[in-house]
Motif scaffolding. Structure first.
Motif, PDB file in Angstrom:
ATOM      1  N   ALA A 230      52.164  18.391  -9.313  1.00 51.41           N
ATOM      2  CA  ALA A 230      51.961  17.459 -10.409  1.00 51.41           C
ATOM      3  C   ALA A 230      52.452  17.937 -11.874  1.00 51.41           C
ATOM      4  CB  ALA A 230      50.608  17.367 -10.261  1.00 51.41           C
ATOM      5  N   ASP A 231      52.230  19.444 -11.991  1.00 50.46           N
ATOM      6  CA  ASP A 231      52.566  20.124 -13.105  1.00 50.46           C
ATOM      7  C   ASP A 231      54.096  20.015 -13.464  1.00 50.46           C
ATOM      8  OD1 ASP A 231      50.194  20.556 -13.590  1.00 50.46           O
ATOM      9  OD2 ASP A 231      50.288  22.890 -13.630  1.00 50.46           O
ATOM     10  N   LYS A 268      47.616   7.286  -6.410  1.00 52.16           N
ATOM     11  CA  LYS A 268      45.963   7.194  -6.823  1.00 52.16           C
ATOM     12  C   LYS A 268      45.598   7.689  -8.126  1.00 52.16           C
ATOM     13  CE  LYS A 268      43.483   6.006  -5.184  1.00 52.16           C
ATOM     14  NZ  LYS A 268      43.233   4.847  -5.646  1.00 52.16           N
ATOM     15  N   TYR A 269      44.389   7.095  -8.707  1.00 51.03           N
ATOM     16  CA  TYR A 269      44.201   7.433  -9.994  1.00 51.03           C
ATOM     17  C   TYR A 269      44.003   8.932 -10.054  1.00 51.03           C
ATOM     18  CZ  TYR A 269      43.988   2.909 -12.246  1.00 51.03           C
ATOM     19  OH  TYR A 269      44.144   1.636 -12.734  1.00 51.03           O
ATOM     20  N   GLU A 270      43.405   9.548  -8.992  1.00 48.72           N
ATOM     21  CA  GLU A 270      43.354  11.119  -9.178  1.00 48.72           C
ATOM     22  C   GLU A 270      44.527  11.796  -9.268  1.00 48.72           C
ATOM     23  OE1 GLU A 270      41.818   8.911  -6.874  1.00 48.72           O
ATOM     24  OE2 GLU A 270      39.573   9.394  -6.782  1.00 48.72           O
ATOM     25  N   GLU A 271      45.624  11.354  -8.589  1.00 44.89           N
ATOM     26  CA  GLU A 271      46.869  11.999  -8.905  1.00 44.89           C
ATOM     27  C   GLU A 271      47.235  11.869 -10.181  1.00 44.89           C
ATOM     28  OE1 GLU A 271      48.427   9.662  -5.135  1.00 44.89           O
ATOM     29  OE2 GLU A 271      49.685  11.474  -5.285  1.00 44.89           O
ATOM     30  N   PHE A 273      45.567  11.528 -12.860  1.00 46.57           N
ATOM     31  CA  PHE A 273      44.671  12.369 -13.775  1.00 46.57           C
ATOM     32  C   PHE A 273      44.936  13.813 -13.800  1.00 46.57           C
ATOM     33  CE2 PHE A 273      41.423   9.029 -13.180  1.00 46.57           C
ATOM     34  CZ  PHE A 273      41.475   8.424 -14.402  1.00 46.57           C
ATOM     35  N   VAL A 274      45.645  14.289 -12.419  1.00 50.30           N
ATOM     36  CA  VAL A 274      46.041  15.685 -12.311  1.00 50.30           C
ATOM     37  C   VAL A 274      47.382  15.800 -13.110  1.00 50.30           C
ATOM     38  CG1 VAL A 274      47.125  17.418 -10.973  1.00 50.30           C
ATOM     39  CG2 VAL A 274      44.884  16.002  -9.932  1.00 50.30           C
ATOM     40  N   VAL A 275      48.228  14.568 -13.105  1.00 47.20           N
ATOM     41  CA  VAL A 275      49.370  14.823 -13.837  1.00 47.20           C
ATOM     42  C   VAL A 275      49.121  14.648 -15.356  1.00 47.20           C
ATOM     43  CG1 VAL A 275      51.532  13.690 -14.389  1.00 47.20           C
ATOM     44  CG2 VAL A 275      50.908  13.865 -12.242  1.00 47.20           C
ATOM     45  N   TYR A 276      48.321  13.802 -15.809  1.00 46.91           N
ATOM     46  CA  TYR A 276      47.969  13.599 -17.029  1.00 46.91           C
ATOM     47  C   TYR A 276      47.323  14.951 -17.815  1.00 46.91           C
ATOM     48  CZ  TYR A 276      46.171  12.163 -21.566  1.00 46.91           C
ATOM     49  OH  TYR A 276      46.029  12.080 -22.811  1.00 46.91           O
ATOM     50  N   ARG A 277      46.445  15.616 -16.844  1.00 42.28           N
ATOM     51  CA  ARG A 277      46.075  17.037 -17.570  1.00 42.28           C
ATOM     52  C   ARG A 277      47.205  17.575 -18.064  1.00 42.28           C
ATOM     53  NH1 ARG A 277      46.525  21.341 -14.648  1.00 42.28           N
ATOM     54  NH2 ARG A 277      45.100  23.030 -14.891  1.00 42.28           N
ATOM     55  N   ALA A 280      48.918  16.146 -21.360  1.00 47.02           N
ATOM     56  CA  ALA A 280      48.307  16.222 -22.439  1.00 47.02           C
ATOM     57  C   ALA A 280      48.441  17.637 -23.083  1.00 47.02           C
ATOM     58  CB  ALA A 280      46.712  15.953 -22.169  1.00 47.02           C
ATOM     59  N   PRO A 293      44.991   7.466 -25.396  1.00 47.67           N
ATOM     60  CA  PRO A 293      45.930   7.352 -24.058  1.00 47.67           C
ATOM     61  C   PRO A 293      45.455   6.191 -22.965  1.00 47.67           C
ATOM     62  CG  PRO A 293      44.525   9.202 -24.083  1.00 47.67           C
ATOM     63  CD  PRO A 293      44.129   8.745 -25.420  1.00 47.67           C
ATOM     64  N   VAL A 295      45.634   5.882 -18.832  1.00 49.05           N
ATOM     65  CA  VAL A 295      46.100   6.609 -17.491  1.00 49.05           C
ATOM     66  C   VAL A 295      45.524   5.409 -16.572  1.00 49.05           C
ATOM     67  CG1 VAL A 295      45.979   8.525 -16.145  1.00 49.05           C
ATOM     68  CG2 VAL A 295      45.833   8.872 -18.475  1.00 49.05           C
TER      69      VAL A 295
ATOM     70  N   LEU B   4      51.095  13.918  -5.688  1.00 49.38           N
ATOM     71  CA  LEU B   4      51.230  14.575  -6.679  1.00 49.38           C
ATOM     72  C   LEU B   4      50.143  15.624  -6.930  1.00 49.38           C
ATOM     73  CD1 LEU B   4      52.372  11.739  -9.060  1.00 49.38           C
ATOM     74  CD2 LEU B   4      53.628  13.945  -8.870  1.00 49.38           C
ATOM     75  N   PHE B   5      50.333  16.971  -6.775  1.00 53.82           N
ATOM     76  CA  PHE B   5      49.142  17.903  -7.003  1.00 53.82           C
ATOM     77  C   PHE B   5      49.744  19.196  -7.272  1.00 53.82           C
ATOM     78  CE2 PHE B   5      50.091  17.119  -2.415  1.00 53.82           C
ATOM     79  CZ  PHE B   5      50.242  18.504  -1.818  1.00 53.82           C
ATOM     80  N   ASN B   6      48.847  19.984  -7.420  1.00 52.46           N
ATOM     81  CA  ASN B   6      49.451  21.454  -7.640  1.00 52.46           C
ATOM     82  C   ASN B   6      48.642  22.311  -6.410  1.00 52.46           C
ATOM     83  OD1 ASN B   6      50.759  20.907 -10.372  1.00 52.46           O
ATOM     84  ND2 ASN B   6      48.744  20.630 -11.037  1.00 52.46           N
ATOM     85  N   PHE B  11      42.581  20.538  -6.668  1.00 56.22           N
ATOM     86  CA  PHE B  11      42.858  19.109  -7.012  1.00 56.22           C
ATOM     87  C   PHE B  11      41.798  18.415  -7.485  1.00 56.22           C
ATOM     88  CE2 PHE B  11      43.283  14.493  -5.806  1.00 56.22           C
ATOM     89  CZ  PHE B  11      44.335  14.015  -6.286  1.00 56.22           C
ATOM     90  N   GLU B  14      41.167  19.574 -11.028  1.00 59.99           N
ATOM     91  CA  GLU B  14      42.276  19.236 -12.078  1.00 59.99           C
ATOM     92  C   GLU B  14      42.180  17.548 -12.418  1.00 59.99           C
ATOM     93  OE1 GLU B  14      45.452  22.731 -11.211  1.00 59.99           O
ATOM     94  OE2 GLU B  14      45.982  20.655 -10.936  1.00 59.99           O
ATOM     95  N   ALA B  15      41.855  16.854 -11.301  1.00 63.62           N
ATOM     96  CA  ALA B  15      41.556  15.406 -11.407  1.00 63.62           C
ATOM     97  C   ALA B  15      40.652  15.242 -12.430  1.00 63.62           C
ATOM     98  CB  ALA B  15      41.426  14.672 -10.183  1.00 63.62           C
ATOM     99  N   GLY B  18      41.669  16.227 -16.093  1.00 63.13           N
ATOM    100  CA  GLY B  18      42.691  15.056 -16.516  1.00 63.13           C
ATOM    101  C   GLY B  18      41.791  13.731 -16.974  1.00 63.13           C
ATOM    102  N   PHE B  19      41.167  13.444 -16.114  1.00 65.16           N
ATOM    103  CA  PHE B  19      40.147  12.180 -16.150  1.00 65.16           C
ATOM    104  C   PHE B  19      39.508  12.371 -17.578  1.00 65.16           C
ATOM    105  CE2 PHE B  19      35.653  10.772 -16.115  1.00 65.16           C
ATOM    106  CZ  PHE B  19      35.906   9.297 -16.313  1.00 65.16           C
ATOM    107  N   TYR B  56      37.919   7.377  -6.755  1.00 65.43           N
ATOM    108  CA  TYR B  56      37.858   6.707  -8.215  1.00 65.43           C
ATOM    109  C   TYR B  56      38.052   5.162  -8.062  1.00 65.43           C
ATOM    110  CZ  TYR B  56      38.857   6.406 -13.127  1.00 65.43           C
ATOM    111  OH  TYR B  56      38.705   6.134 -14.631  1.00 65.43           O
TER     112      TYR B  56
END
Lengths: 582, 582
Positions: A230-231, A268-271, A273-277, A280, A293, A295, B4-6, B11, B14-15, B18-19, B56
């Motif tokens: 994700a990062d 998924k939204y959770e994914e 959010f992990v990317v958005y983290r 940002a 923003p 998302v 998409l995860f680290n 997970f 981090e979600a 980001g949320f 979510y």
């Protein structure tokens, strides 16, 4: 995969019909699409957007106050026809002309262009504008050839907000041009999408690969790479967008930007959010101030798995338009409720619960705490070693996360125990803290039960006396009672209770006979192992059944098995000088 | 598939991070979850919801004015721990007690129950409430054993709206009980979901099958059936919910209901709308008045493909609570903008464009119109016969919908032509109407181009004279020019232009030599066939490239091929007495 449809040929029409039925407060169906339910205010330029179906909430979901006045909706991935666009535009027309907006695709350019000509014939002034935000679809010197993707939203919104202010048609068009010139997107994709009635995907991305810059209908991108974390995905997208700043922006540092992290369908939204983290964080590092923003799924491509990042570099005017309220089925901005003032009670609660509370303990109990640490260490080790096996057993009929959950719990328990021990805690407090940490980090049912086991044992042992075999046995019996009470399971239900109860009983019996702890524990551990193996012959009790529990006949219960492993591991580190012989 | 995860273990955390970063205006992160950014107004009961991650917008996305005051967020599919819940509840507490709300799952019941006890120890009055809306998870006489699914939303919302009114804790709890007693859900699923880091789905549903009543973590349902159509799915869910009316509701007729059609993750919004179309119709047939329906992803299960229908049977009180405004990251209700009055311009525009406009025609032209009908009939037939082949050719490098698009277009063209002919139209008007209908129904680029071809030809032929070979040839040349102008392609770009231009030129040449139409057309059709075959050796021009266009070397262009087929089919029905010999 698209599964829910009737006649595939009617899919887009039926979807539009259902959409309109679900959003009567916002939109009204007309031939070719939808317009705002309340119509266009007289004298206001109408912004009519459109494109093929399959991109929801683009385009019908973006109709409403502060955004589009109408949407022309074509078939799946096909431009609406000039007639459809003309019909929607005529319905949306508020007497001040129409701006037709769409993504830059050949079919859309054709049909919207024809529609504008026909509208002129109808005596309605019309302009067209194609959004071109996708930087991977053409080189910087050929921006006019670029596709429109999620940048549709901020560009539509800027123009619509300008129309809402009462600006004349050509000025609304200029706002669209200005917003588009400062809007850039970059996307990645992991899978194609399957249209209604199709038996194979429209396009594909190889397993475990990522298509960089793939278009939302499978148009070729600029390369293919391994699936990123994700990062890494965030770094790739942010990096690409920071490399191509719009005219007038020399450095990202000190700039403001509207940021849209868009999911293309089945991410998924959770994914997101992990990317958005990370997005940002990276933009923050570059000195970019993120404004409002978004998302989520804003411009999709059916069930395509992919994500795109859009930046609109804001000046004061664009920021004002981006922040303006909007109220559409899929995009709402601005508070429907007046904000109440923050209250005293809202003061942040940040106490790390219980962590600093370490009651006084005797030297003896602190000495025993070292043995507790050794035991928890052994527990964490055995769980680590068997985590994969526990997951596999659990997956037979459960959700397969028993190994992971136990790892999280035992690791956290050990850490908390070390911390408490360092602060001078006795055996009881060390166990209580370990139990709380286990429940806290592992979550789920097994986390709660293990937390209770450690807490019960710790409460019984206390921080004063060195634990005797009797005290340990009593603590285990307390734990056994508490687990039955909390979890509601009984012996025979194929749960950890099938092991915990005979283990506790055997331990109590052996301790009652006066055996030292190591010997008593050894006898109880053998009982536990037999009981765990015997759960393979059981079916879970109806009503307590885990998913597909009937499949688990022939496999022991994962919770029972892990408990037996743990009793054995603890036996291995019980002190040579049994606790009760200190 | 979660891609998409680290670190998979991080997970959920981090979600959540980001949320919270993406929704600073709504929420503030605290240990264990999030609370409202503005806090709980002093003296207001705090509604704290929660559950595992992976659902979510449940649960963090439901925090904000009018809905939850806080959300405790556990690991993926694992209950938050009692400590997490306690922490969130303490942060959300506004001095009037806390109502803890969650779906009815063993782990959640355990942890929220423990949290309530600890909160009592902290001096905070707390109540717990588990939602039990899923009717397929236990029999009507065992409602307390039922799971909570998308019914979470209306039950949470009712309680929160009551809290917002300032009701005391026990009355807020009674509202929750009342809303829950009148809320029922029923779901179906088509696939499982894959958790971050897992290499296989948590559970599966066999290909082309539907699990009826499957739980959102794969808990067993009540059966398995073949994949339904969208309408059948609607019928199944509505039927099940109308069979089990709550106490006090004897017949659905005359009732009001809040309706939630919930997507579980990878079902597309368009699919949901197609299903909702039928749901609304069926409930309407049953006499149910739908109040503020919600169609979308409200309580998901990662990327599970499935859908559930929830009804809350409203009385006056529940309707008031359901309609109350709310403003959360994922759920907003109430208009952020004052409604402007509808304007004159908003009057519906419903004219069936051009359809009733049939200019006078001569007897001769009306006679020729019959030949035009025959030709369009042949065109529709040949396209039907070859639709599959056209789709396959197009799929080599395009989106594979050329066959479907041509079918839609030719069918619509024929219908419009028949209608115009019935109204006494001449050949020219019949062709113009047919062209408009083709473009209208087929959409896309090829729809626009074929619409233009027919319109050009019709405009040239007019409604006065019987068409001569020269006039037809001139019309085809007009069409060829118009297609090049509109579509921007030239000969050699691997498009239909590669066929249309030599076809038009040959036809003009042959007509110029004085050949009758059938013979001239025959010569031109042969040219067309050769030209279509020759497109297999071409690569599309860069900049006009369709997806993966380079793959198409060795395959003719689909649009070129269909044009050649059509010219041949038309030749087969040209009158024995050529038009120009009338």
């Amino acid at each position: 995969m698209t599964r829910l449809f009737n006649d595939p040929a009617a899919f887009a029409d039926e979807a539009l019909e259902g959409f309109a039925a679900a959003h009567r407060g916002w939109v009204r169906p007309v031939t070719g699409g939808v317009v705002r339910a309340a119509g266009t205010p007289a004298g206001q330029v109408a912004v009519v957007v459109g494109g093929g179906s399959g991109h929801y909430p683009a385009f019908s979901g973006l109709v409403g106050r502060g955004l589009a006045h109408g949407a022309a909706v074509g078939n799946v991935f096909a431009s609406p026809s000039a007639q459809q666009i003309r019909s929607v535009a005529r319905s949306a027309h508020g007497g001040a002309g129409v701006l037709l907006m769409y993504g830059n695709y050949a079919g859309d350019v054709l049909h919207f262009g024809q529609a504008a000509e026909r509208l002129a014939g109808d005596g309605i002034e019309a302009r067209t504008f194609a959004v071109t935000d996708d930087i991977s679809s053409a080189a910087p010197e050929e921006t006019a050839k670029r596709r429109g993707i999620a940048g549709d939203l901020p560009v539509f919104k800027a123009a619509a907000a300008a129309a809402e202010e009462g600006l004349p048609l050509d000025e609304v068009l200029r706002v669209a041009e200005h917003a588009n010139a400062r809007t850039r997107s970059f996307g990645i994709a992991f899978s194609g999408c399957t249209l209604p009635g199709a038996d194979h995907p429209l396009f594909t991305v190889p397993e475990a690969r990522m298509a960089v810059g793939l278009g939302i209908h499978g148009e070729p991108g600029i390369g293919e790479e391994s699936l990123p974390t994700a990062d890494e995905a965030a770094r790739l997208m942010v990096g690409a967008l920071l490399k191509e700043l719009p005219e007038g922006v020399d450095t990202p540092d000190g700039q403001r930007a509207a940021v849209i992290l868009n999911g293309l369908g089945s991410v998924k939204y959770e994914e997101l959010f992990v990317v958005y983290r990370k997005v940002a964080a990276l933009l923050g590092d570059a000195g970019v101030d993120i404004v409002d923003p978004e998302v989520g799924e804003l411009v999709t491509s059916f069930d395509m798995a992919g994500v795109s990042l859009t930046l609109t570099w804001l000046d004061d005017r664009l920021e004002q338009l981006w922040r303006a309220p909007a109220d559409t089925p899929a995009y709402r901005k601005g508070a429907p409720l007046a904000q109440e003032p923050a209250t005293e009670a809202a003061a942040p609660y940040v106490e790390e619960i219980d962590d600093s509370r370490v009651p006084d303990a005797t030297e003896e109990s602190r000495g025993s705490a070292a043995h507790v640490l050794a035991a928890l260490n052994a527990v964490a080790d055995i769980v680590d070693t068997h985590a994969g096996e526990l997951g596999r057993i659990d997956a037979v009929a459960g959700d397969g996360d028993h190994g992971i959950g136990m790892q999280r719990g035992t690791t956290a328990a050990l850490e908390a125990a070390v911390r408490a021990h360092d602060l001078g805690a006795g055996a009881g407090t060390v166990l209580v803290h370990a139990g709380d940490a286990w429940a806290d980090k592992a979550g789920g049912t097994s986390g709660a039960l293990w937390g209770t086991i450690l807490r019960s044992l710790g409460t019984r042992l206390g921080d004063q006396d060195a634990p005797t075999a009797e005290a340990v046995a009593q603590g285990v019996s307390d734990a056994s009672d508490a687990v039955r009470r909390l979890g509601g399971a009984e012996v025979g239900d194929k749960t950890m209770v099938d092991v915990l109860v005979p283990f506790a009983d055997t331990l109590a019996e052996a301790a009652g006979e006066g055996l030292p702890l190591t010997e008593a524990w050894q006898r109880a551990a053998v009982t536990a192992e037999k009981a765990a193996a015997a759960t393979a012959d059981l079916l879970p009790r109806k009503g307590r059944a885990r998913p597909h529990a009937e499949k688990s006949l022939g496999t022991p219960d994962a919770g029972a098995h892990s408990l037996a492993l743990i009793t054995r591991a603890i036996h291995g580190v019980l002190p040579d000088h049994p606790l009760d012989q200190h």
